[in-house]
Design a protein around this motif. Structure first.
Motif, PDB file in Angstrom:
ATOM      1  N   THR A   3       0.865  -1.173   0.000  1.00 22.09           N
ATOM      2  CA  THR A   3       0.000   0.000   0.000  1.00 22.09           C
ATOM      3  C   THR A   3       0.903   1.224   0.000  1.00 22.09           C
ATOM      4  O   THR A   3       2.071   1.143   0.353  1.00 22.09           O
ATOM      5  N   ILE A   4       0.329   2.326  -0.385  1.00 24.39           N
ATOM      6  CA  ILE A   4       1.127   3.541  -0.510  1.00 24.39           C
ATOM      7  C   ILE A   4       0.323   4.737  -0.023  1.00 24.39           C
ATOM      8  O   ILE A   4      -0.871   4.826  -0.261  1.00 24.39           O
ATOM      9  N   THR A   5       0.977   5.607   0.687  1.00 24.68           N
ATOM     10  CA  THR A   5       0.384   6.873   1.089  1.00 24.68           C
ATOM     11  C   THR A   5       1.210   7.956   0.433  1.00 24.68           C
ATOM     12  O   THR A   5       2.429   8.022   0.625  1.00 24.68           O
ATOM     13  N   ILE A   6       0.562   8.802  -0.358  1.00 18.03           N
ATOM     14  CA  ILE A   6       1.286   9.818  -1.114  1.00 18.03           C
ATOM     15  C   ILE A   6       1.421  11.117  -0.321  1.00 18.03           C
ATOM     16  O   ILE A   6       2.502  11.613  -0.155  1.00 18.03           O
ATOM     17  N   THR A   7       0.324  11.658   0.144  1.00 13.00           N
ATOM     18  CA  THR A   7       0.368  12.921   0.882  1.00 13.00           C
ATOM     19  C   THR A   7      -0.710  12.916   1.951  1.00 13.00           C
ATOM     20  O   THR A   7      -1.602  12.072   1.954  1.00 13.00           O
ATOM     21  N   ALA A   8      -0.624  13.891   2.843  1.00 18.59           N
ATOM     22  CA  ALA A   8      -1.658  14.060   3.855  1.00 18.59           C
ATOM     23  C   ALA A   8      -2.802  14.918   3.320  1.00 18.59           C
ATOM     24  O   ALA A   8      -3.841  15.035   3.953  1.00 18.59           O
ATOM     25  N   ALA A   9      -2.620  15.505   2.158  1.00 17.25           N
ATOM     26  CA  ALA A   9      -3.651  16.349   1.552  1.00 17.25           C
ATOM     27  C   ALA A   9      -4.808  15.481   1.055  1.00 17.25           C
ATOM     28  O   ALA A   9      -4.627  14.292   0.796  1.00 17.25           O
ATOM     29  N   PRO A  10      -5.988  16.061   0.917  1.00 18.52           N
ATOM     30  CA  PRO A  10      -7.106  15.293   0.381  1.00 18.52           C
ATOM     31  C   PRO A  10      -6.773  14.745  -1.006  1.00 18.52           C
ATOM     32  O   PRO A  10      -6.104  15.405  -1.800  1.00 18.52           O
ATOM     33  N   ILE A  11      -7.237  13.529  -1.259  1.00 14.48           N
ATOM     34  CA  ILE A  11      -6.963  12.887  -2.540  1.00 14.48           C
ATOM     35  C   ILE A  11      -8.104  13.191  -3.497  1.00 14.48           C
ATOM     36  O   ILE A  11      -9.264  12.932  -3.201  1.00 14.48           O
ATOM     37  N   GLY A  12      -7.750  13.758  -4.654  1.00 12.71           N
ATOM     38  CA  GLY A  12      -8.743  14.053  -5.674  1.00 12.71           C
ATOM     39  C   GLY A  12      -9.247  12.779  -6.325  1.00 12.71           C
ATOM     40  O   GLY A  12      -8.638  11.711  -6.204  1.00 12.71           O
ATOM     41  N   SER A  13     -10.351  12.886  -7.038  1.00  8.66           N
ATOM     42  CA  SER A  13     -10.951  11.703  -7.649  1.00  8.66           C
ATOM     43  C   SER A  13     -10.053  11.071  -8.702  1.00  8.66           C
ATOM     44  O   SER A  13      -9.992   9.842  -8.829  1.00  8.66           O
ATOM     45  N   LEU A  14      -9.311  11.882  -9.467  1.00  8.85           N
ATOM     46  CA  LEU A  14      -8.407  11.334 -10.475  1.00  8.85           C
ATOM     47  C   LEU A  14      -7.281  10.538  -9.822  1.00  8.85           C
ATOM     48  O   LEU A  14      -6.982   9.421 -10.230  1.00  8.85           O
ATOM     49  N   ARG A  15      -6.684  11.103  -8.781  1.00  6.15           N
ATOM     50  CA  ARG A  15      -5.607  10.397  -8.078  1.00  6.15           C
ATOM     51  C   ARG A  15      -6.143   9.142  -7.407  1.00  6.15           C
ATOM     52  O   ARG A  15      -5.495   8.088  -7.445  1.00  6.15           O
ATOM     53  N   GLN A  16      -7.317   9.223  -6.805  1.00  9.06           N
ATOM     54  CA  GLN A  16      -7.907   8.057  -6.152  1.00  9.06           C
ATOM     55  C   GLN A  16      -8.121   6.933  -7.160  1.00  9.06           C
ATOM     56  O   GLN A  16      -7.805   5.782  -6.890  1.00  9.06           O
ATOM     57  N   ARG A  17      -8.625   7.273  -8.333  1.00 13.76           N
ATOM     58  CA  ARG A  17      -8.840   6.259  -9.367  1.00 13.76           C
ATOM     59  C   ARG A  17      -7.513   5.657  -9.812  1.00 13.76           C
ATOM     60  O   ARG A  17      -7.384   4.451 -10.011  1.00 13.76           O
ATOM     61  N   MET A  18      -6.511   6.519  -9.979  1.00 12.42           N
ATOM     62  CA  MET A  18      -5.195   6.032 -10.376  1.00 12.42           C
ATOM     63  C   MET A  18      -4.640   5.061  -9.334  1.00 12.42           C
ATOM     64  O   MET A  18      -4.126   3.996  -9.676  1.00 12.42           O
ATOM     65  N   LEU A  19      -4.747   5.410  -8.062  1.00  7.63           N
ATOM     66  CA  LEU A  19      -4.277   4.535  -6.996  1.00  7.63           C
ATOM     67  C   LEU A  19      -5.028   3.199  -6.998  1.00  7.63           C
ATOM     68  O   LEU A  19      -4.421   2.136  -6.840  1.00  7.63           O
ATOM     69  N   GLN A  20      -6.337   3.261  -7.182  1.00  6.83           N
ATOM     70  CA  GLN A  20      -7.129   2.031  -7.238  1.00  6.83           C
ATOM     71  C   GLN A  20      -6.715   1.169  -8.427  1.00  6.83           C
ATOM     72  O   GLN A  20      -6.559  -0.054  -8.293  1.00  6.83           O
ATOM     73  N   ASP A  21      -6.534   1.793  -9.593  1.00  5.95           N
ATOM     74  CA  ASP A  21      -6.136   1.049 -10.788  1.00  5.95           C
ATOM     75  C   ASP A  21      -4.767   0.398 -10.610  1.00  5.95           C
ATOM     76  O   ASP A  21      -4.561  -0.748 -11.019  1.00  5.95           O
ATOM     77  N   MET A  22      -3.840   1.112  -9.992  1.00  2.00           N
ATOM     78  CA  MET A  22      -2.517   0.546  -9.773  1.00  2.00           C
ATOM     79  C   MET A  22      -2.578  -0.628  -8.801  1.00  2.00           C
ATOM     80  O   MET A  22      -1.881  -1.630  -8.979  1.00  2.00           O
ATOM     81  N   LYS A  23      -3.424  -0.506  -7.784  1.00  3.95           N
ATOM     82  CA  LYS A  23      -3.586  -1.592  -6.823  1.00  3.95           C
ATOM     83  C   LYS A  23      -4.187  -2.820  -7.513  1.00  3.95           C
ATOM     84  O   LYS A  23      -3.719  -3.943  -7.312  1.00  3.95           O
TER      85      LYS A  23
END
Length: 81
Positions: A3-23
């Motif tokens: 698993t990966i944590t990128i930042t403490a900032a809120p995750i936008g929908s595009l980044r969230q989708r990218m993270l899900q796709d990579m997982k």
């Protein structure tokens, strides 16, 4: 599974989708970090969200990387991300 944590900032929908796709693709934490870094660099180059990019924007980004003497492997990884 990594698993990966990128930042403490809120995750936008595009980044969230990218993270899900990579997982879903089973990518490791280091690969995920590299992909996020490439997308962040591309977005900074564009000055707007990367999901608004055209094929010509990608080409300009590649040319800019080449001008800055970025290696071919990095250019390919950044564009294929």
């Amino acid at each position: 599974m990594d698993t990966i944590t990128i930042t403490a900032a809120p995750i936008g929908s595009l980044r969230q989708r990218m993270l899900q796709d990579m997982k879903l693709r089973g990518l490791g934490a280091h690969t995920q970090q590299d992909y996020i870094r490439h997308v962040r660099s591309f977005a900074a180059f564009l000055g707007r969200p990367p999901d608004t990019a055209s094929a010509e924007d990608l080409r300009r980004f590649q040319l800019d990387q080449h001008r800055r003497a970025v290696g071919p492997a990095t250019i390919n990884a950044a564009v294929l991300t």
